[in-house]
Design an enzyme around this catalytic site. Structure first.
Site, PDB file in Angstrom:
ATOM      1  N   GLU A  64      -4.984   1.886  -7.927  1.00  0.00           N
ATOM      2  CA  GLU A  64      -5.314   2.955  -6.984  1.00  0.00           C
ATOM      3  C   GLU A  64      -6.611   3.685  -7.324  1.00  0.00           C
ATOM      4  O   GLU A  64      -7.145   4.415  -6.500  1.00  0.00           O
ATOM      5  CB  GLU A  64      -4.156   3.943  -6.920  1.00  0.00           C
ATOM      6  CG  GLU A  64      -2.902   3.319  -6.337  1.00  0.00           C
ATOM      7  CD  GLU A  64      -1.685   4.215  -6.420  1.00  0.00           C
ATOM      8  OE1 GLU A  64      -1.313   4.759  -5.377  1.00  0.00           O
ATOM      9  OE2 GLU A  64      -1.123   4.367  -7.514  1.00  0.00           O
ATOM     10  N   GLN A 122      -9.281  -5.685  -7.433  1.00  0.00           N
ATOM     11  CA  GLN A 122      -8.785  -4.357  -7.096  1.00  0.00           C
ATOM     12  C   GLN A 122      -9.927  -3.415  -6.727  1.00  0.00           C
ATOM     13  O   GLN A 122      -9.792  -2.571  -5.835  1.00  0.00           O
ATOM     14  CB  GLN A 122      -7.982  -3.785  -8.265  1.00  0.00           C
ATOM     15  CG  GLN A 122      -6.651  -4.482  -8.512  1.00  0.00           C
ATOM     16  CD  GLN A 122      -5.765  -4.451  -7.289  1.00  0.00           C
ATOM     17  OE1 GLN A 122      -5.287  -3.407  -6.874  1.00  0.00           O
ATOM     18  NE2 GLN A 122      -5.551  -5.604  -6.675  1.00  0.00           N
ATOM     19  N   ALA A 147       2.297   4.193  -7.950  1.00  0.00           N
ATOM     20  CA  ALA A 147       1.786   5.149  -8.933  1.00  0.00           C
ATOM     21  C   ALA A 147       1.023   4.445 -10.049  1.00  0.00           C
ATOM     22  O   ALA A 147       0.941   4.952 -11.172  1.00  0.00           O
ATOM     23  CB  ALA A 147       2.911   6.009  -9.512  1.00  0.00           C
ATOM     24  N   PHE A 158       0.818  -1.221   0.000  1.00  0.00           N
ATOM     25  CA  PHE A 158       0.000   0.000   0.000  1.00  0.00           C
ATOM     26  C   PHE A 158       0.848   1.267   0.000  1.00  0.00           C
ATOM     27  O   PHE A 158       0.402   2.320   0.438  1.00  0.00           O
ATOM     28  CB  PHE A 158      -0.971   0.008   1.188  1.00  0.00           C
ATOM     29  CG  PHE A 158      -1.649  -1.311   1.441  1.00  0.00           C
ATOM     30  CD1 PHE A 158      -2.291  -1.966   0.416  1.00  0.00           C
ATOM     31  CD2 PHE A 158      -1.626  -1.896   2.688  1.00  0.00           C
ATOM     32  CE1 PHE A 158      -2.904  -3.194   0.626  1.00  0.00           C
ATOM     33  CE2 PHE A 158      -2.241  -3.121   2.909  1.00  0.00           C
ATOM     34  CZ  PHE A 158      -2.883  -3.768   1.880  1.00  0.00           C
ATOM     35  N   ILE A 196       2.809  -7.027  -5.587  1.00  0.00           N
ATOM     36  CA  ILE A 196       2.419  -6.587  -4.239  1.00  0.00           C
ATOM     37  C   ILE A 196       1.022  -7.079  -3.861  1.00  0.00           C
ATOM     38  O   ILE A 196       0.393  -6.562  -2.947  1.00  0.00           O
ATOM     39  CB  ILE A 196       2.520  -5.061  -4.102  1.00  0.00           C
ATOM     40  CG1 ILE A 196       1.579  -4.345  -5.074  1.00  0.00           C
ATOM     41  CG2 ILE A 196       3.942  -4.605  -4.333  1.00  0.00           C
ATOM     42  CD1 ILE A 196       1.508  -2.841  -4.861  1.00  0.00           C
TER      43      ILE A 196
END
Length: 726
Positions: free
Chosen positions: A693, A626, A500, A234, A460
């Site tokens: 994100e 996600q 990013a 994160f 990740i």
């Protein structure tokens, strides 16, 4: 090119390893002669160490060393920016914040190290009362940082406000937040002569490699970093933090492998956090909903020693077609640990903007969706360039239809079910992607037809292993079962940090370019090799599918990758170098239903529907995952999360998951997800943009807007807790 691999909801290629416990995470690494380290943390926020007594700790069974500022090897302050601390602790007696490492104990077992750490006695001299809240200091405009200047202006805001028929002004506050990955930060350092292998929980192999090289003054080629799996990051595992270089230094002194696994409490002061923010935002608009001006100032906490800001203002500057705009990013120096980026750094400014737009919609007596559509822009409003693609208008329409938005009564407190107030809210989801350095990649095609691809990137938890395997299968026309994608080793071609939202476009582009080169080379061999059924066929007529190359004019004329490589008599190797990835924008629309108990003030999120444009959907299952993660985090961001700091001592008082609240299964509603799935022509990763994100943005404001619709009370101070509502 095959057309049936990308987009499929393929289960993660490493999933069996994870669910059976076979996947080896950093803390699982076992090395012969391994010993364990544990940190001692400062109990004061400002001052100096006047004495440190390690005698009792050193006398404990199993203890090999206790490192303090008096005997820790001198380390060089890294100039490499991903080392976010402006100093290395345990080098001087100076104290910069509570919870700063002041000693490192190394023992044969973890329990011995923990016990000895409790026996280290530290005396301090305080140099004044600490400051820990935005109201405790003067604001200032920091100098230009890695993301550019901290002011942005276009047009004439004063004139734009004068042209407005309606103006609204509001202030929003968001508290400090902390990353809480399931896997704690861990480092194992293993020296072999002058070379070191660092097993690390990292979102950036290259970051760790460069920082360790600088801090310990070791040639870059003598530092290898390994991180096969990551139990969440994160953002907290993107920078390099002091515990990593301290562990490497201790291992070099002791001449044996050292492992350090941070406790949950240590993570709250060692690895960054989302800084507390205050935002003032003012909109001006004409009666038809066209926004004439936007004035926005965000103020956020920075540590005394560094002024880089991470709660970025891209949504303010980029998203809507606003001709007159002013944006300032200001700071306040406080006696707190170093701030950092945290998943969806644009979520803070997105929250203020999308909540204020709801206030503006009510002031205009206009549907919030209509207001956003009226100010939609197909270009990046910051630089005027067209986005590769932007299907946000379609996202609004599709999500609203499935949600049933047309049935909404806009009057606050007008909708009820049973004894509960029902509220509907919506917001735009948007987050920049890419715009960072790209990735290299290499591939070996074995004589057995099997494909091995290696990239020094990280997974990740977003599915990098899987989507890169799918991209390779799509471009090569090889079954995914015959492809192995390896990552997590700095010995592989270098890649940018997994942050990013740049991994899908950056690494995806590299894998696509690599496989395109490899396929062309294999086709070249197939049409020239003696005995090949494709010999003499024009190369441009050759297609690939299911592990075979065939003549598009007569698909029965075919040869396998295996036969071509076998005929060559050796594995075929290919490599591509990094190229920068263009800046993209993944967008969407999210609609939320909440139910509020009018007697208790309890807020429940009961329904979420989102539609998203992320370019090509590489894997529908991982992309949906996600969204689920973003929605859950958005619920936590809005209703639960709040790092509490004692104002008298500047110490964090809830550094664990019993006091720092996050959503649990009972807090998560049914989440319906739609994708536009149209390739972005600006992306070289088969038209895919980064997405991880984006889904969190929009959720926070949609919840807050729904709470207002349900209750008629506008709350601008997160989290939205019962006491504030009552």
């Amino acid at each position: 090119m095959s057309t049936d691999v990308v987009g499929r909801p393929l289960s993660r290629v490493e999933s069996r390893l994870k669910v059976t416990g076979t996947a080896e995470y950093t803390a699982d690494v076992q090395i012969p002669r391994l010993v364990h380290a544990y940190m001692v943390m400062s109990s004061v926020a400002v001052g100096r160490i006047t004495s440190i007594d390690t005698r009792s700790a050193e006398a404990e069974q199993g203890v090999l060393a206790v490192f303090t500022h008096e005997n820790m090897p001198r380390l060089k302050q890294p100039a490499y920016r991903p080392f976010f601390k402006p100093y290395i602790p345990i080098q001087t007696p100076d104290i910069h914040h509570a919870g700063q490492p002041v000693a490192l104990v190394v023992a044969r077992t973890l329990e011995q190290a923990q016990r000895a750490a409790e026996l280290v006695e530290v005396a301090y001299e305080s140099t004044g009362a600490p400051h820990s809240d935005l109201t405790d200091g003067e604001t200032f405009l920091p100098p230009e940082g890695p993301d550019g200047p901290n002011t942005s202006r276009r047009g004439d805001v004063k004139r734009g406000m004068a042209q407005a028929d309606v103006r609204i002004s509001a202030e929003y506050t968001i508290p400090m937040h902390h990353h809480n990955p399931i896997e704690p930060h861990a480092t194992t350092a293993v020296w072999e002569g002058s070379k070191v292998t660092v097993y690390e929980t990292t979102q950036g192999l290259s970051n760790t490699q460069h920082v360790v090289s600088e801090a310990l003054e070791v040639p870059l080629a003598d530092v290898r970093v390994v991180s096969r799996y990551l139990g969440g990051g994160f953002g907290s595992k993107g920078p390099v933090w002091p515990h990593t270089v301290l562990t490497c230094a201790a291992a070099r002194v002791l001449g044996r492998p050292v492992k350090l696994v941070l406790s949950r409490a240590h993570m709250y002061t060692s690895n960054g956090h989302r800084a507390q923010t205050h935002q003032r935002i003012e909109f001006g608009a004409r009666r038809d909903g066209r926004i004439t001006a936007l004035d926005h100032v965000i103020t956020q906490q920075v540590t005394r020693d560094d002024v880089v800001l991470f709660n970025s203002s891209e949504p303010i500057r980029m998203l809507y077609d606003i001709p007159n705009l002013s944006n300032e990013q200001r700071a306040v120096r406080l006696d707190l640990p170093t701030q950092s980026f945290m998943r969806s750094p644009e979520a803070c400014t997105s929250h203020a903007q999308e909540a204020a737009l709801d206030e503006l919609a009510y002031a205009l007596d206009m549907d919030p969706v209509t207001l956003r559509k009226r100010n939609w822009s197909a270009r990046n409003m910051e630089d005027g360039k067209e986005w590769g693609s932007n299907h946000l208008l379609e996202c609004y329409d599709r999500a609203a239809k499935v949600f049933g938005w047309s049935r909404r009564d806009p009057r606050p407190r007008s909708m009820r079910e049973g004894g509960e107030l029902v509220g509907w809210g919506m917001a735009t989801a948007a987050h920049t992607t890419g715009g960072r350095p790209g990735s290299g990649a290499r591939m070996t095609l074995g004589t057995d037809g099997k494909v091995l691809i290696q990239v020094g990137t990280q997974d990740i938890g977003t599915g990098t292993y899987t989507i890169m395997t799918q991209i390779a299968g799509e471009v090569l026309g090889v079954p995914v079962a015959d492809i192995t994608f390896e990552l997590g080793d700095s010995a592989f071609p270098s890649s940018y940090t997994s942050g990013a939202s740049t991994t899908a476009p950056g690494v995806g582009s590299a894998v696509k370019r690599l496989c395109t080169v490899a396929r062309s080379a294999v086709v070249g061999l197939a049409v020239t090799q003696p005995g090949s059924r494709l010999r003499g066929v024009p190369a441009e007529r050759v297609r690939a599918s299911d592990g075979h190359l065939f003549d598009a004019a007569d698909p029965r004329v075919r040869v396998s990758y295996r036969s071509v490589a076998g005929h060559a008599g050796r594995p075929l190797a290919f490599q591509v170098e990094p190229t920068d990835t263009p800046l993209g924008y993944s967008v969407g629309a999210v609609f939320v239903e909440v139910r509020v108990d009018p007697l208790l003030g309890r807020i429940r999120v009961t329904r979420v529907n989102g539609c998203y444009d992320l370019g090509t959907v590489l894997n529908r299952k991982t992309a949906r995952s996600q969204v689920l993660g973003g929605v859950i985090w958005g619920i936590g961001f809005t209703l639960f999360e709040h790092t509490l700091v004692d104002p008298a001592s500047a110490r964090i008082v809830n550094p664990d998951l019993s006091g720092y609240l996050v959503p649990v299964n009972a807090d998560v509603p049914d989440v319906q997800v739609q994708f536009i799935d149209e390739p972005d022509p600006a992306s070289d990763a088969l038209g895919a943009r980064g997405f991880g994100e984006t889904p969190m943005t929009g959720v926070t404001a949609a919840i807050a807007n729904a709470v207002f619709h349900a209750t008629g009370k506008r709350m601008r101070d997160l989290p939205l807790t019962l006491d504030k509502l009552l």
